[in-house]
Scaffold this active site. Structure first.
Site, PDB file in Angstrom:
ATOM      1  N   LEU B  14      29.081  74.173  29.448  1.00  0.00           N
ATOM      2  CA  LEU B  14      29.072  74.533  28.464  1.00  0.00           C
ATOM      3  C   LEU B  14      29.984  73.170  27.369  1.00  0.00           C
ATOM      4  CD1 LEU B  14      31.072  77.718  27.144  1.00  0.00           C
ATOM      5  CD2 LEU B  14      28.961  76.580  26.038  1.00  0.00           C
ATOM      6  N   HIS B  15      28.869  71.794  27.512  1.00  0.00           N
ATOM      7  CA  HIS B  15      29.600  70.873  26.654  1.00  0.00           C
ATOM      8  C   HIS B  15      29.431  70.675  24.933  1.00  0.00           C
ATOM      9  CE1 HIS B  15      25.282  69.586  25.823  1.00  0.00           C
ATOM     10  NE2 HIS B  15      25.542  70.528  27.049  1.00  0.00           N
ATOM     11  N   ALA B  16      29.898  69.854  24.660  1.00  0.00           N
ATOM     12  CA  ALA B  16      30.272  69.743  23.496  1.00  0.00           C
ATOM     13  C   ALA B  16      29.428  70.699  22.462  1.00  0.00           C
ATOM     14  CB  ALA B  16      30.541  68.709  22.683  1.00  0.00           C
ATOM     15  N   SER B  18      26.584  72.017  23.454  1.00  0.00           N
ATOM     16  CA  SER B  18      26.086  73.686  23.233  1.00  0.00           C
ATOM     17  C   SER B  18      26.839  74.830  23.117  1.00  0.00           C
ATOM     18  CB  SER B  18      25.887  73.979  25.613  1.00  0.00           C
ATOM     19  OG  SER B  18      26.739  73.552  26.153  1.00  0.00           O
ATOM     20  N   ALA B  19      28.571  73.916  23.354  1.00  0.00           N
ATOM     21  CA  ALA B  19      29.794  75.291  22.664  1.00  0.00           C
ATOM     22  C   ALA B  19      29.575  75.115  20.720  1.00  0.00           C
ATOM     23  CB  ALA B  19      30.923  74.534  23.070  1.00  0.00           C
TER      24      ALA B  19
END
Lengths: 311, 90
Positions: B14-16, B18-19
């Protein structure tokens, strides 16, 4: 029962590992400490075996003076009862019989350079803070005039924007969005930010900003005790907002009662200034001056004197 | 309140970005959406609080939804996670 990784304990208290034991973490439910003098003397009633055991100079000297057969039996009884770990103070040498017994049951033996009382003091304060109840709350924590303010409210109500304005006015950011709250004492809550997002902030329309890089180190602080909770909410015409400020409202977090202020949000209302005013007012009250009460007193004395004249 | 468990399968976790997609989806519903990893809970409508959980590939997370449109919200969010945030299609 909480468990603390034994590496953390070793690191935090700068301990020497003599024998690492078989467990990866120590299960400790209490910040209390036991000094096993009475157990070595053979008295095992009410033995607090779930506590960390600290051996100081007295206990060690007593062990040395004991008959080896009785000593081995008592130590096996003592360590075999499942104590979490054994800490020896004053950097004392560890006698072979103690090591043998610890190995038998896989109980970790650690050593500290500190004198016993200082070691116990550090242990208790470390365990108190590690075992403290915690919770993560959605909100923004700011330090305003040295008072910790937890801004809460729905997503998008303007908590971050209010905090930004407060920072611009010289106050300090502790955490945005996720505030980790720890109950360190009966009536004291400390808030800080998750390590990963410390001093970052999200502003709708701009994105992620770094407050420390933008406003400097003076605009941030790592942790802060929470004194007041401010709820931002959309202005509700049907709701009665506090007009006088004679009554205090409270909310509870982790069982700690905190003063609560409901602030209605409306376009054109500068919330940062209102939060500042709320804090100044809270500090005045804290010092024993209540503006609403003062006004009430003046009115009462005026009524009193006009009554006197009529008489 | 309803909840469901997921395992994050996309490469970067969950990187920037996809978050951001997750909070956009969660934010389109009125229900409260929480994302839980181990003992930590984050508000799934707030970007920083999702990022603070530090969710990487292979992490097991729980999505908890409560509110009037919880069923639709959990379905939509579940679809997003199961499709790996449509990473491959881009």
């Amino acid at each position: 029962m909480s468990s603390i990784p034994i590496d953390h304990l070793i690191q935090a208290l700068d301990l020497n590992v003599i024998y690492e034991g078989k467990a990866k973490s120590v299960d400790i439910g209490t910040s209390d400490i036991n000094r096993p003098g009475l157990q070595f003397a053979g008295f095992f009633d009410y033995f607090a075996k779930d506590r960390i055991q600290v051996i100081g100079k007295v206990e060690m000297t007593y062990l040395d003076s004991m008959d080896p057969a009785i000593r081995a039996e008592r130590l096996d009884h003592f360590i075999g009862s499942g104590i979490p770990c054994l800490i020896i103070s004053r950097n004392m040498d560890i006698p072979q019989y103690l090591l043998d017994s610890a190995r038998k049951f896989g109980c970790p033996i650690l050593r500290s350079k500190k004198v016993t009382t200082k070691l116990i003091h550090k242990l208790i304060s470390y365990l108190d803070s590690e075992l403290a109840p915690r919770i993560t709350r959605h909100g923004v924590l700011v330090d305003v005039y040295g008072v910790g303010i937890l801004l809460m409210g729905e997503s998008g109500i303007g908590k971050s924007e209010t905090a930004l304005e407060l920072i611009k006015r010289g106050h300090r950011l502790v955490a945005d969005d996720a505030v980790e709250i720890k109950k360190v004492a009966e009536n004291r809550l400390i808030g800080d930010s998750p390590e990963l997002i410390r001093h970052f902030m999200e502003v709708r329309g701009i994105g992620i900003i770094d407050i420390k890089a933008m406003y400097g180190v003076g605009a941030v602080i790592n942790s802060k005790a929470i004194d007041i909770v401010v709820y931002l909410e959309f202005w509700d015409n049907n709701k009665e907002y506090d007009r006088l400020g004679l009554h205090d409202e409270y909310t509870e977090i982790l069982g700690v009662k905190l003063p609560k202020i409901d602030l209605p949000v409306r376009p054109g209302r500068n919330l940062a200034i209102i939060v500042e005013v709320a804090v100044r007012n809270w500090r005045l009250r804290h010092m024993g001056y209540n503006a609403a009460q003062e006004l009430d007193n003046r009115l009462n004395s005026l009524i009193q004197s006009s009554d006197d004249k009529q008489d | 309140m309803i909840e469901k468990e997921f395992i994050i399968k996309n490469e970067t976790g969950l990187h920037a970005r996809s978050a951001a997609m997750l909070i956009k989806t969660a934010g389109s519903f009125t229900s409260d959406v929480s994302i839980i990893r181990d003992d930590k809970t984050g508000n799934a409508k707030s970007l920083l609080s999702v990022l603070a959980l530090g969710i990487f590939k292979g992490a097991r997370i729980k999505i908890q939804v409560s509110g009037p449109d919880e069923v639709a919200a959990l379905y939509k969010i579940g679809k997003l996670i199961e499709n790996n945030f449509s990473e491959e299609e881009e």
